[in-house]
Scaffold this active site. Structure first.
Site, PDB file in Angstrom:
ATOM      1  N   CYS A   1       0.853  -1.191  -0.116  1.00 49.50           N
ATOM      2  CA  CYS A   1       0.117  -0.068  -0.097  1.00 49.50           C
ATOM      3  C   CYS A   1       0.834   1.305   0.130  1.00 49.50           C
ATOM      4  O   CYS A   1       0.575   2.093  -0.707  1.00 49.50           O
ATOM      5  CB  CYS A   1      -0.885  -0.128   1.067  1.00 49.50           C
TER       6      CYS A   1
ATOM      7  N   HIS B   1      -2.176   1.348   7.056  1.00 50.43           N
ATOM      8  CA  HIS B   1      -2.490   1.368   5.394  1.00 50.43           C
ATOM      9  C   HIS B   1      -2.506   2.852   5.292  1.00 50.43           C
ATOM     10  O   HIS B   1      -2.489   3.699   6.024  1.00 50.43           O
ATOM     11  CB  HIS B   1      -3.929   0.593   5.429  1.00 50.43           C
TER      12      HIS B   1
ATOM     13  N   ASP C   1      -7.902   3.990  -3.708  1.00 61.29           N
ATOM     14  CA  ASP C   1      -7.062   3.158  -3.339  1.00 61.29           C
ATOM     15  C   ASP C   1      -6.429   2.104  -4.422  1.00 61.29           C
ATOM     16  O   ASP C   1      -7.589   1.332  -4.778  1.00 61.29           O
ATOM     17  CB  ASP C   1      -7.747   2.499  -2.282  1.00 61.29           C
TER      18      ASP C   1
END
Length: 273
Positions: free
Chosen positions: A79, A116, A130
């Protein structure tokens, strides 16, 4: 890219190379429609993978290094890397981007802060973007919308939590992560990124994964030495690969050319299937 000079964002040539990497022509003025095309293209071109951890490569949270990994080295990342690099592309295209810290749910409990990294993109309204969470929404989500949002991957809901503006993001009714509404600089994610990359308690150090969205909305995943195909309806097929077959699979399914397999810790499986 030259890491000895101050980084001032993507040059026009670097932006063009990034767009070529994800197969998108110059998108023009920022818009919700263009943002959706960019996100979908990124998800289908740049794999979610943690191979650097098992190849002994450092994970460097530096904008130029992140973009170079994705574009020049034609790799993916997890991420912090994927959304960190994508933020640089979006900024170069004129989008206003903030880095949001998320706490990933493990069952009913959220993980630690900065677990994250997701993106807030402000147009006429704020959007959640995302490209670094494995199986998640294919399209940006409205951050201010409190009703269900339909996406090819399922139904998503953004739910307020607590008294300090935090937001829980649910997929098909299941909580995925809790967002802090304040944007943070990339460097603030460094300590948790280091922990995720080095701690024996991190699931990223326990197994290798490399996963990419398929054109039909399913996924192709190489988890350790298991090649997994997940159909859009969730049906799965698996095949155990030899070492030679795994190297070929990295190249053919994910465009990643390796001269050796990641460390033996990758035999256990796991990841974003």
């Amino acid at each position: 890219m030259d890491h000895d000079t101050a980084y001032e964002g993507l040059t026009p040539a670097a932006r063009a190379a990034y767009l070529a990497r994800i197969g998108v022509p110059e998108p023009g003025e920022p818009s919700a429609q263009a943002l959706a095309r960019l996100q979908r293209a990124h998800l289908g071109s740049v794999p979610f993978e943690n191979l650097s951890i098992h190849l002994g490569e450092p994970v460097v949270l530096d904008p130029a290094a992140l973009v170079a990994k994705v574009v020049d080295r034609r790799r993916g990342g997890f991420c912090y890397e994927l959304n960190g690099a994508f933020a640089e592309l979006l900024r170069s295209l004129g989008y206003r981007v903030g880095l949001l810290a998320g706490r990933v749910f493990d069952g009913e409990r959220p993980g630690p802060p900065f677990d994250h990294l997701a993106l807030r993109v402000d147009l006429d309204e704020p959007w959640l973007v995302d490209v670094g969470f494995g199986r998640f929404s294919l399209l940006p989500l409205r951050l201010d919308e409190r009703g269900p949002q339909s996406d090819p991957q399922g139904t998503f809901t953004v739910v307020p939590y607590g008294a300090h503006g935090q937001l829980d993001v649910l997929m098909n009714g299941e909580p995925q992560y809790r967002l802090d509404p304040l944007p943070y600089p990339l460097a603030d994610f460094g300590p948790t990124c280091w922990w995720q990359s080095t701690s024996p308690d991190s699931h990223f150090t326990r197994s290798t994964t490399c996963s990419l969205l398929a054109e039909d909305g399913g996924r192709t995943t190489l988890s350790g030495s298991r090649l997994i195909r997940t159909a859009p309806d969730g049906a799965r097929t698996e095949r155990q690969l030899t070492d030679a077959e795994a190297l070929t699979a990295y190249r053919e399914h994910f465009g990643i050319t390796l001269d050796r397999l990641p460390g033996l810790s990758g035999r256990a499986g796991g990841g974003a299937e």
